[in-house]
Design a protein around this motif. Structure first.
Motif, PDB file in Angstrom:
ATOM      1  N   GLY A  18      25.580   4.093 -15.889  1.00 31.67           N
ATOM      2  CA  GLY A  18      26.898   3.667 -16.385  1.00 31.67           C
ATOM      3  C   GLY A  18      26.857   2.498 -17.348  1.00 31.67           C
ATOM      4  N   LYS A  19      25.654   2.012 -17.658  1.00 31.87           N
ATOM      5  CA  LYS A  19      25.541   0.878 -18.588  1.00 31.87           C
ATOM      6  C   LYS A  19      25.664   1.345 -20.037  1.00 31.87           C
ATOM      7  N   VAL A  20      26.315   0.496 -20.833  1.00 34.26           N
ATOM      8  CA  VAL A  20      26.345   0.646 -22.285  1.00 34.26           C
ATOM      9  C   VAL A  20      25.729  -0.623 -22.860  1.00 34.26           C
ATOM     10  N   ILE A  21      24.840  -0.478 -23.833  1.00 35.43           N
ATOM     11  CA  ILE A  21      24.221  -1.656 -24.461  1.00 35.43           C
ATOM     12  C   ILE A  21      24.640  -1.728 -25.918  1.00 35.43           C
ATOM     13  N   LEU A  22      25.086  -2.910 -26.342  1.00 35.89           N
ATOM     14  CA  LEU A  22      25.399  -3.184 -27.751  1.00 35.89           C
ATOM     15  C   LEU A  22      24.235  -3.961 -28.352  1.00 35.89           C
ATOM     16  N   TYR A  23      23.825  -3.567 -29.558  1.00 36.72           N
ATOM     17  CA  TYR A  23      22.592  -4.103 -30.133  1.00 36.72           C
ATOM     18  C   TYR A  23      22.825  -5.021 -31.339  1.00 36.72           C
ATOM     19  N   GLU A  49      36.658   3.475 -25.089  1.00 37.36           N
ATOM     20  CA  GLU A  49      37.929   3.925 -24.499  1.00 37.36           C
ATOM     21  C   GLU A  49      38.046   5.441 -24.593  1.00 37.36           C
ATOM     22  N   ILE A  50      37.601   5.998 -25.731  1.00 30.51           N
ATOM     23  CA  ILE A  50      37.610   7.458 -25.907  1.00 30.51           C
ATOM     24  C   ILE A  50      36.724   8.113 -24.847  1.00 30.51           C
ATOM     25  N   LEU A  51      35.540   7.543 -24.627  1.00 33.91           N
ATOM     26  CA  LEU A  51      34.616   8.096 -23.630  1.00 33.91           C
ATOM     27  C   LEU A  51      35.219   8.044 -22.226  1.00 33.91           C
ATOM     28  N   MET A  52      35.851   6.911 -21.900  1.00 37.11           N
ATOM     29  CA  MET A  52      36.454   6.788 -20.558  1.00 37.11           C
ATOM     30  C   MET A  52      37.615   7.764 -20.373  1.00 37.11           C
ATOM     31  N   LYS A  53      38.386   7.987 -21.438  1.00 35.90           N
ATOM     32  CA  LYS A  53      39.488   8.959 -21.364  1.00 35.90           C
ATOM     33  C   LYS A  53      38.964  10.366 -21.149  1.00 35.90           C
ATOM     34  N   LYS A  54      37.743  10.612 -21.603  1.00 34.61           N
ATOM     35  CA  LYS A  54      37.141  11.942 -21.418  1.00 34.61           C
ATOM     36  C   LYS A  54      36.456  12.068 -20.058  1.00 34.61           C
ATOM     37  N   GLY A  55      36.563  11.007 -19.238  1.00 34.89           N
ATOM     38  CA  GLY A  55      36.063  11.084 -17.866  1.00 34.89           C
ATOM     39  C   GLY A  55      34.713  10.459 -17.622  1.00 34.89           C
ATOM     40  N   PHE A  77      24.733   9.500 -21.841  1.00 30.82           N
ATOM     41  CA  PHE A  77      24.115   9.709 -20.528  1.00 30.82           C
ATOM     42  C   PHE A  77      25.018   9.222 -19.395  1.00 30.82           C
ATOM     43  N   LEU A  78      26.200   8.721 -19.722  1.00 36.51           N
ATOM     44  CA  LEU A  78      27.068   8.128 -18.709  1.00 36.51           C
ATOM     45  C   LEU A  78      27.458   9.136 -17.639  1.00 36.51           C
ATOM     46  N   PRO A  79      27.588   8.677 -16.379  1.00 30.27           N
ATOM     47  CA  PRO A  79      28.057   9.601 -15.326  1.00 30.27           C
ATOM     48  C   PRO A  79      29.536   9.915 -15.499  1.00 30.27           C
ATOM     49  N   LEU A  80      29.944  11.057 -14.966  1.00 28.85           N
ATOM     50  CA  LEU A  80      31.369  11.408 -14.966  1.00 28.85           C
ATOM     51  C   LEU A  80      32.032  10.794 -13.735  1.00 28.85           C
ATOM     52  N   VAL A  81      33.267  10.401 -13.901  1.00 29.10           N
ATOM     53  CA  VAL A  81      34.011   9.763 -12.796  1.00 29.10           C
ATOM     54  C   VAL A  81      34.228  10.777 -11.690  1.00 29.10           C
TER      55      VAL A  81
END
Length: 311
Positions: A89-94, A111-117, A307-311
């Protein structure tokens, strides 16, 4: 169990694609063009749309994000340099070398990614390194072996040791760093991004060993690849200049593996190299000559893996 590949790919459709003089100072793959900016952007959009169409046809889930018109961002088409996502669930900004590329970072994409679950548990912001002129440009700088927690990186003006070590520590990755050079117009210069000369898939490793300067570092890379069970496919310096190292392995919705590379990269490979890749994955070949020529990046750079998990 961690996986090396994902079937979820985020891509940013360009609004103002073009030649970036700031990045051209150390990206020798970029070439200027006499065509006007509107014509160039239109051609890039056409190539981009064809690329997405190919991935969708192959069963890959593409999350399409439109670039914002303002501020103008010539390299927004290459989102893999400013963020990466991970299975926990981590996102890294470079931290980015070019000041005008820092404008590509957009929190609305998360926010778009979270809205998609998708679940984001933590955003780790490494951009503070920019204050000290220290850079690490995402999966351009970092070739991640996600299964074995090993990161390969060639040192350059865009890949500094301090943020690299910091990444290794916070993500619990073993760091394999080395110098990799190329000859441009008779002069030896560092390769600006590791993903120009190296690709790691689930079972294969495409690598330009000839570009690794020190024999001891070349041996170290080989030993790590062998130790982690990767089938090595060496490429030449000439093939590297055709973006043969700039590949990405993705999955389709049925779990089938695809190695994505540009037409230029594919055409540069020999039959044995192609057959070896096909032993492990299918191959998808988008045609992106305008993007490669002016942007100095290829197929891998255009795909940000989710690679984020789905809620």
């Amino acid at each position: 169990m961690p996986t090396q590949t994902t079937s979820n790919i985020l891509m940013v459709r360009p609004a103002n694609f073009g030649f970036n003089p700031e990045t051209a100072s150390n990206n020798f793959y970029q070439q200027q063009d006499k065509r006007g900016p509107q014509e160039i952007n239109k051609l890039a959009q056409k190539e981009f749309d064809g690329f997405i169409g190919l991935l969708v046809e192959k069963g890959v889930n593409v999350l399409l994000v439109e670039d914002t018109v303002e501020p103008k961002k010539t390299d927004a088409i290459f989102p893999n340099n400013w963020f990466s996502t991970h299975e926990d669930g981590k996102v890294i900004l470079y931290p980015m070398f070019s000041p005008n590329r820092r404008q590509e970072r957009r929190t609305d994409i998360f926010e778009i990614l979270m809205k998609k679950g998708y679940k984001i548990s933590d955003i780790i912001d490494l951009t503070f390194f920019e204050n000290d002129e220290q850079f690490l440009e995402g999966t351009g700088s970092l070739i991640l072996d996600r299964i074995n927690n090993v990161v390969y990186a060639c040192r350059s003006l865009r890949t500094h040791l301090v943020p690299l070590a910091y990444f290794g520590r916070i993500m619990e990755y073993e760091v394999v760093d080395f110098d990799a050079n190329q000859v441009v117009n008779g002069l030896v210069s560092p390769i600006y991004h590791t993903n120009v000369m190296m690709h790691i898939g689930s079972e294969i490793a495409v690598v330009c060993l000839d570009s690794i300067t020190l024999a001891s570092e070349k041996l170290k890379v080989q030993e790590y690849l062998e130790k982690t069970g990767k089938k090595m496919i060496p490429i030449t310096a000439k093939q590297k200049f055709q973006f043969a190292g700039n590949m990405l392995e993705v999955k389709n919705s049925e779990g089938g593996k695809l190695t994505v590379m540009s037409e230029a990269a594919y055409q540069s490979l020999g039959q044995v190299q192609i057959q070896t890749i096909q032993r492990y994955t299918d191959i998808a070949v988008p045609s992106i000559p305008t993007i490669e020529k002016l942007g100095g990046g290829s197929a891998r750079c255009m795909m940000a893996e989710i690679f984020l998990p789905l809620v």
